[in-house]
Scaffold this motif. Structure first.
Motif, PDB file in Angstrom:
ATOM      1  N   VAL A  23     -14.440  -9.217  -6.295  1.00 43.31           N
ATOM      2  CA  VAL A  23     -14.702  -9.133  -7.733  1.00 43.31           C
ATOM      3  C   VAL A  23     -16.195  -8.934  -7.983  1.00 43.31           C
ATOM      4  O   VAL A  23     -16.602  -8.086  -8.791  1.00 43.31           O
ATOM      5  CB  VAL A  23     -14.186 -10.396  -8.458  1.00 43.31           C
ATOM      6  N   THR A  24     -17.041  -9.712  -7.290  1.00 44.08           N
ATOM      7  CA  THR A  24     -18.490  -9.539  -7.447  1.00 44.08           C
ATOM      8  C   THR A  24     -18.920  -8.165  -6.947  1.00 44.08           C
ATOM      9  O   THR A  24     -19.780  -7.511  -7.552  1.00 44.08           O
ATOM     10  CB  THR A  24     -19.249 -10.635  -6.667  1.00 44.08           C
ATOM     11  N   ALA A  25     -18.311  -7.712  -5.852  1.00 43.12           N
ATOM     12  CA  ALA A  25     -18.602  -6.365  -5.344  1.00 43.12           C
ATOM     13  C   ALA A  25     -18.267  -5.316  -6.405  1.00 43.12           C
ATOM     14  O   ALA A  25     -19.025  -4.367  -6.611  1.00 43.12           O
ATOM     15  CB  ALA A  25     -17.808  -6.099  -4.072  1.00 43.12           C
ATOM     16  N   ALA A  26     -17.143  -5.506  -7.087  1.00 40.13           N
ATOM     17  CA  ALA A  26     -16.735  -4.564  -8.137  1.00 40.13           C
ATOM     18  C   ALA A  26     -17.746  -4.537  -9.275  1.00 40.13           C
ATOM     19  O   ALA A  26     -18.054  -3.472  -9.821  1.00 40.13           O
ATOM     20  CB  ALA A  26     -15.356  -4.946  -8.664  1.00 40.13           C
ATOM     21  N   ILE A  27     -18.275  -5.683  -9.634  1.00 42.25           N
ATOM     22  CA  ILE A  27     -19.266  -5.760 -10.718  1.00 42.25           C
ATOM     23  C   ILE A  27     -20.510  -4.945 -10.360  1.00 42.25           C
ATOM     24  O   ILE A  27     -21.040  -4.187 -11.187  1.00 42.25           O
ATOM     25  CB  ILE A  27     -19.641  -7.229 -11.002  1.00 42.25           C
ATOM     26  N   PHE A  28     -20.972  -5.067  -9.116  1.00 48.91           N
ATOM     27  CA  PHE A  28     -22.164  -4.324  -8.707  1.00 48.91           C
ATOM     28  C   PHE A  28     -21.887  -2.833  -8.558  1.00 48.91           C
ATOM     29  O   PHE A  28     -22.773  -2.003  -8.790  1.00 48.91           O
ATOM     30  CB  PHE A  28     -22.744  -4.913  -7.419  1.00 48.91           C
ATOM     31  N   VAL A  29     -20.660  -2.468  -8.190  1.00 47.36           N
ATOM     32  CA  VAL A  29     -20.305  -1.039  -8.156  1.00 47.36           C
ATOM     33  C   VAL A  29     -20.313  -0.467  -9.573  1.00 47.36           C
ATOM     34  O   VAL A  29     -20.808   0.640  -9.806  1.00 47.36           O
ATOM     35  CB  VAL A  29     -18.933  -0.826  -7.488  1.00 47.36           C
ATOM     36  N   LEU A  30     -19.765  -1.218 -10.523  1.00 44.78           N
ATOM     37  CA  LEU A  30     -19.796  -0.775 -11.922  1.00 44.78           C
ATOM     38  C   LEU A  30     -21.240  -0.595 -12.391  1.00 44.78           C
ATOM     39  O   LEU A  30     -21.557   0.368 -13.106  1.00 44.78           O
ATOM     40  CB  LEU A  30     -19.077  -1.795 -12.812  1.00 44.78           C
ATOM     41  N   LEU A  31     -22.117  -1.507 -11.997  1.00 43.72           N
ATOM     42  CA  LEU A  31     -23.529  -1.393 -12.350  1.00 43.72           C
ATOM     43  C   LEU A  31     -24.139  -0.149 -11.709  1.00 43.72           C
ATOM     44  O   LEU A  31     -24.898   0.592 -12.350  1.00 43.72           O
ATOM     45  CB  LEU A  31     -24.275  -2.655 -11.894  1.00 43.72           C
ATOM     46  N   GLY A  32     -23.789   0.098 -10.451  1.00 43.83           N
ATOM     47  CA  GLY A  32     -24.292   1.283  -9.760  1.00 43.83           C
ATOM     48  C   GLY A  32     -23.818   2.574 -10.406  1.00 43.83           C
ATOM     49  O   GLY A  32     -24.587   3.533 -10.547  1.00 43.83           O
ATOM     50  N   ILE A  33     -22.546   2.615 -10.813  1.00 38.30           N
ATOM     51  CA  ILE A  33     -22.007   3.806 -11.485  1.00 38.30           C
ATOM     52  C   ILE A  33     -22.692   4.013 -12.831  1.00 38.30           C
ATOM     53  O   ILE A  33     -22.932   5.152 -13.255  1.00 38.30           O
ATOM     54  CB  ILE A  33     -20.478   3.671 -11.641  1.00 38.30           C
ATOM     55  N   PHE A  34     -23.037   2.916 -13.502  1.00 36.92           N
ATOM     56  CA  PHE A  34     -23.798   3.011 -14.755  1.00 36.92           C
ATOM     57  C   PHE A  34     -25.137   3.706 -14.508  1.00 36.92           C
ATOM     58  O   PHE A  34     -25.518   4.632 -15.231  1.00 36.92           O
ATOM     59  CB  PHE A  34     -24.022   1.608 -15.323  1.00 36.92           C
ATOM     60  N   PHE A  35     -25.862   3.294 -13.477  1.00 35.70           N
ATOM     61  CA  PHE A  35     -27.140   3.935 -13.145  1.00 35.70           C
ATOM     62  C   PHE A  35     -26.919   5.383 -12.728  1.00 35.70           C
ATOM     63  O   PHE A  35     -27.719   6.265 -13.063  1.00 35.70           O
ATOM     64  CB  PHE A  35     -27.846   3.170 -12.020  1.00 35.70           C
ATOM     65  N   ASP A  36     -25.827   5.645 -12.012  1.00 39.24           N
ATOM     66  CA  ASP A  36     -25.525   7.000 -11.547  1.00 39.24           C
ATOM     67  C   ASP A  36     -25.257   7.937 -12.722  1.00 39.24           C
ATOM     68  O   ASP A  36     -25.599   9.117 -12.677  1.00 39.24           O
ATOM     69  CB  ASP A  36     -24.309   6.953 -10.614  1.00 39.24           C
ATOM     70  N   PHE A  37     -24.645   7.402 -13.768  1.00 43.57           N
ATOM     71  CA  PHE A  37     -24.327   8.220 -14.945  1.00 43.57           C
ATOM     72  C   PHE A  37     -25.596   8.609 -15.704  1.00 43.57           C
ATOM     73  O   PHE A  37     -25.696   9.712 -16.240  1.00 43.57           O
ATOM     74  CB  PHE A  37     -23.384   7.451 -15.866  1.00 43.57           C
TER      75      PHE A  37
END
Length: 247
Positions: A23-37
């Motif tokens: 779950v924590t890994a998913a949160i950081f992936v979502l954050l990474g995708i936000f920066f990627d966008f």
């Protein structure tokens, strides 16, 4: 700097995923995708687009949207094989004996199938950097879309109480099917629309606007369960758009 924040988020997500904190890994992936966008948008606004930025973006995506989903799928498959007695007995033959410290250690091979997502994502990103056709749309599923689908699975397991969905996500055959399906979909010659609007014309952006509207309704209605539905809807609407354009 924004692209490096994507990479940093991905590296942190790898650490949590490896420790089975999905779950924590998913949160950081979502954050990474936000920066990627937003890194490309900011680069265009500041007029600092460069070949370096393009390469760095893909390198960051390999981690955030490639390595992490592979580890998460590995962990999900490992849980599934160990928890389900029928599947565990079926997959007993898919093990490997290795000599470690003068002792035999049994290693389940089935969970490693999940790492196909990492290999397919890396291959797709390498092709993307060389493919000049993907400036305004995509050919094959973008790696962040695959990552969103895969990372939504442990979130649904953690927060959903719908038994049928939990049983489905906990099924090894389902997880292997998802792995093979998305590995193929990332590299198939299938045009998919992007959300980079060239103008504000309703006619030219009708499919994209319908997608955003339905996605908003689904998120409000089904919360985390809506994420895989939205990704599948994105694929279906892209196929529909391709069919309409050919008519």
């Amino acid at each position: 700097m924004i692209t490096l924040l994507n990479l940093l988020s991905g590296v942190i997500a790898v650490m949590f995923a490896a420790n089975n904190d999905l779950v924590t890994a998913a949160i950081f992936v979502l954050l990474g995708i936000f920066f990627d966008f937003f890194d490309g948008l900011v680069a265009r606004l500041l007029k600092v687009q460069s070949e370096l930025g393009l390469q760095l973006d893909s390198l960051a995506d390999v981690v955030t949207s490639g390595v992490v989903p592979g580890i998460v799928m590995f962990q999900l498959l490992l849980r599934s094989v160990n928890q389900n007695s029928f599947e565990a007995s079926f997959f007993d033959s898919a093990t490997m004996m290795t000599w470690v410290g003068f002792k035999f250690k049994t290693i389940q091979l089935v969970p490693f199938i999940g790492l196909l997502l990492t290999l397919a994502a890396a291959y797709r990103l390498a092709k993307f950097n060389l493919d000049k056709r993907q400036t305004t749309s995509f050919i094959g599923l973008p790696t962040p879309a695959m990552a969103l689908f895969v990372l939504s699975l442990p979130i649904i397991l953690a927060f959903s109480n719908i038994v049928s969905i939990i049983n489905l996500i906990s099924n090894s055959y389902f997880l292997i099917g998802i792995t093979l399906f998305f590995s193929y979909l990332m590299n198939v010659e299938l045009p998919l629309f992007s959300l980079k609007f060239k103008n504000f014309s309703l006619k030219n952006n009708s499919i994209e606007l319908v997608f955003l509207l339905i996605s908003l309704v689904l998120i409000i209605s089904f919360k985390f369960v809506s994420i895989p539905i939205i990704i599948l809807m994105y694929i279906m609407l892209s196929i529909l758009k391709n069919s309409v354009q050919k008519m």
